[in-house]
Enzyme design. Structure first.
Site, PDB file in Angstrom:
ATOM      1  N   HIS A   1       2.357  -3.713  -0.994  1.00  0.00           N
ATOM      2  CA  HIS A   1       1.322  -2.690  -0.739  1.00  0.00           C
ATOM      3  C   HIS A   1       0.050  -3.374  -0.261  1.00  0.00           C
ATOM      4  CE1 HIS A   1      -0.119   1.551  -1.773  1.00  0.00           C
ATOM      5  NE2 HIS A   1      -1.176   0.938  -1.251  1.00  0.00           N
TER       6      HIS A   1
ATOM      7  N   HIS B   1      -2.822  -2.854   3.155  1.00  0.00           N
ATOM      8  CA  HIS B   1      -3.203  -2.080   4.332  1.00  0.00           C
ATOM      9  C   HIS B   1      -3.791  -3.003   5.400  1.00  0.00           C
ATOM     10  CE1 HIS B   1      -2.788   2.088   2.747  1.00  0.00           C
ATOM     11  NE2 HIS B   1      -2.922   1.461   1.583  1.00  0.00           N
TER      12      HIS B   1
ATOM     13  N   ASP C   1      -5.699  -2.302   7.934  1.00  0.00           N
ATOM     14  CA  ASP C   1      -7.107  -2.043   8.217  1.00  0.00           C
ATOM     15  C   ASP C   1      -8.013  -2.308   7.026  1.00  0.00           C
ATOM     16  OD1 ASP C   1      -6.070   0.102   6.835  1.00  0.00           O
ATOM     17  OD2 ASP C   1      -7.046   1.640   8.025  1.00  0.00           O
TER      18      ASP C   1
ATOM     19  N   GLY D   1      -4.160   8.578   2.014  1.00  0.00           N
ATOM     20  CA  GLY D   1      -5.376   9.379   2.139  1.00  0.00           C
ATOM     21  C   GLY D   1      -5.684  10.073   0.828  1.00  0.00           C
TER      22      GLY D   1
ATOM     23  N   HIS E   1       1.856   7.206  -1.452  1.00  0.00           N
ATOM     24  CA  HIS E   1       0.676   7.056  -2.298  1.00  0.00           C
ATOM     25  C   HIS E   1       0.669   8.235  -3.276  1.00  0.00           C
ATOM     26  CE1 HIS E   1      -0.684   4.144   0.683  1.00  0.00           C
ATOM     27  NE2 HIS E   1      -1.726   3.860  -0.081  1.00  0.00           N
TER      28      HIS E   1
ATOM     29  N   GLU F   1      -2.411   7.933  -7.983  1.00  0.00           N
ATOM     30  CA  GLU F   1      -3.577   7.045  -7.924  1.00  0.00           C
ATOM     31  C   GLU F   1      -4.804   7.855  -8.322  1.00  0.00           C
ATOM     32  OE1 GLU F   1      -5.960   4.154  -4.767  1.00  0.00           O
ATOM     33  OE2 GLU F   1      -4.557   5.653  -4.007  1.00  0.00           O
TER      34      GLU F   1
ATOM     35  N   ASP G   1      -3.541  -4.132  -2.046  1.00  0.00           N
ATOM     36  CA  ASP G   1      -4.037  -2.892  -1.464  1.00  0.00           C
ATOM     37  C   ASP G   1      -4.903  -3.189  -0.241  1.00  0.00           C
ATOM     38  OD1 ASP G   1      -4.190  -0.173  -1.122  1.00  0.00           O
ATOM     39  OD2 ASP G   1      -5.610   0.177  -2.744  1.00  0.00           O
TER      40      ASP G   1
END
Length: 363
Positions: free
Chosen positions: A19, A21, A23, A181, A208, A211, A300
């Site tokens: 996991h 990202h 960006d 998101g 996701h 969370e 993350d």
């Protein structure tokens, strides 16, 4: 004699990352250089150290919605094929330098269309960057396998398009589908057609869930969408209560997650930043590990959380007193859970992870 367990030695331990990202992991100097080339003038700082500090501070917001706001800056400078290739390439080299031997890095293609790229062009630029990074990492003596998850934004309406990309490119480096998101108000069941497409073509998905939102999000991800893994899933702890004998009682959903070995992509530092848990010391990682859930360690967003796999592992060691054998178990948990052919997973476990941990455990 066991090798001393500190940040330096952890950096040599093989790691598996599920996991992360794309960006959320840019190098600060790269953000500045890409912004200059793109004519993007909205960055909150103009030198790398100050910019990195701004991202970390802004992300430590106490809510997922506010945590996501700084991504507007990184996404803004990732709108060309050249920028995407560079960011993907550097991601691979940074992970390999941290002794990550297998990684699944996710990104949302629909966020990179502002300069005229098509969805396939976005995916191909990222995959090319990953391929070049892997080639150079191997030549540098730090081999790594990097695959990607394509992510749909749960508040948008392009999830079926992204699911189709996952299937179209699954033999070229895309290993699965994800939605991400803000969770509240955007349940995974709004994207059932996308998940049905993934299942129709025998693809993999992670969601996701659990969370910022609780058990209903996890239930929908598993019962209706057929997720193979849970992105974060930390709120599964809400279905665990203390029993009369002082032990722990698992509710039906928690029992299902544990009994079916559903992997939890836990991201401790990020979970603190978003307010999913109050503090690192109060993170349920240790409880879930002791109850034998399939816990995995993840970053993350390395830029936003000012972290790496080595730092996440060190924080777990310092907080919960883990040893090398524990870190090995978490790493094997992740490798078992990867969207990667079984024989190749087994080869990494038996030929790379176990032998290298044996040296650390045995000194």
């Amino acid at each position: 004699m066991t090798t001393e367990l500190d940040l330096g030695s952890i950096r040599h331990a093989p790691k598996v990352l599920l996991h992360d990202h794309l960006d959320g992991g840019l190098r600060p100097d790269t953000v500045l250089e890409l912004a200059e080339r793109a004519g993007y003038r909205e960055l909150p700082a103009d030198e790398p150290v100050a910019l990195a500090d701004w991202f970390r501070t802004a992300a430590h917001s106490g809510s997922l919605e506010r945590y996501l706001q700084p991504f507007a800056h990184t996404v803004a400078v990732m709108q060309t094929a050249e920028a995407l290739h560079r960011v993907a390439y550097e991601c691979v080299r940074d992970l390999a330098a941290d002794a990550v031997v297998y990684a699944e890095v996710r990104f949302a293609p629909e966020l990179h269309l502002a300069a005229g790229l098509t969805l396939p062009q976005v995916v191909e630029a990222v995959l090319a960057g990953f391929a070049a990074g892997q080639q150079d990492a191997a030549a540098a003596g730090t081999p790594i396998v990097v695959r990607t998850l394509v992510t749909a934004m749960r508040h948008a309406a392009r999830s079926l398009d992204i699911a189709e990309l996952a299937i179209d490119y699954r033999d070229r480096g895309v290993c699965g589908f994800d939605i991400a998101g803000a969770e509240a108000g955007h349940p995974p069941t709004r994207h059932l057609d996308a998940f049905e497409h993934i299942r129709e073509y025998n693809g993999h998905s992670t969601i996701h869930a659990g969370e910022a939102f609780g058990l209903p999000s996890i239930h929908e991800a598993l019962a209706f969408c057929g997720a193979d893994r849970l992105g974060h899933g930390v709120r599964i702890v809400d279905d665990i209560t203390e029993a009369a004998d002082g032990g722990q009682r698992l509710g039906r959903l928690a029992a299902l997650v544990r009994d079916n070995r559903v992997p939890l992509e836990l991201c401790p530092s990020s979970n603190v930043q978003t307010g999913a848990v109050p503090s690192f010391a109060e993170h349920p990682f240790d409880l879930l590990a002791r109850l034998r859930f399939r816990v995995t360690v993840n970053t993350d967003n390395r830029l936003m959380s000012d972290t790496s796999m080595s730092r996440e592992m060190l924080r777990l060691v310092e907080t919960f007193g883990y040893g090398w054998a524990d870190l090995q178990r978490f790493t094997i948990n992740a490798m078992k859970s990867a969207f990667y052919p079984f024989d190749q997973r087994l080869a990494l476990i038996d030929d790379v992870i176990k032998p290298r941990y044996a040296v650390l455990i045995g000194g």
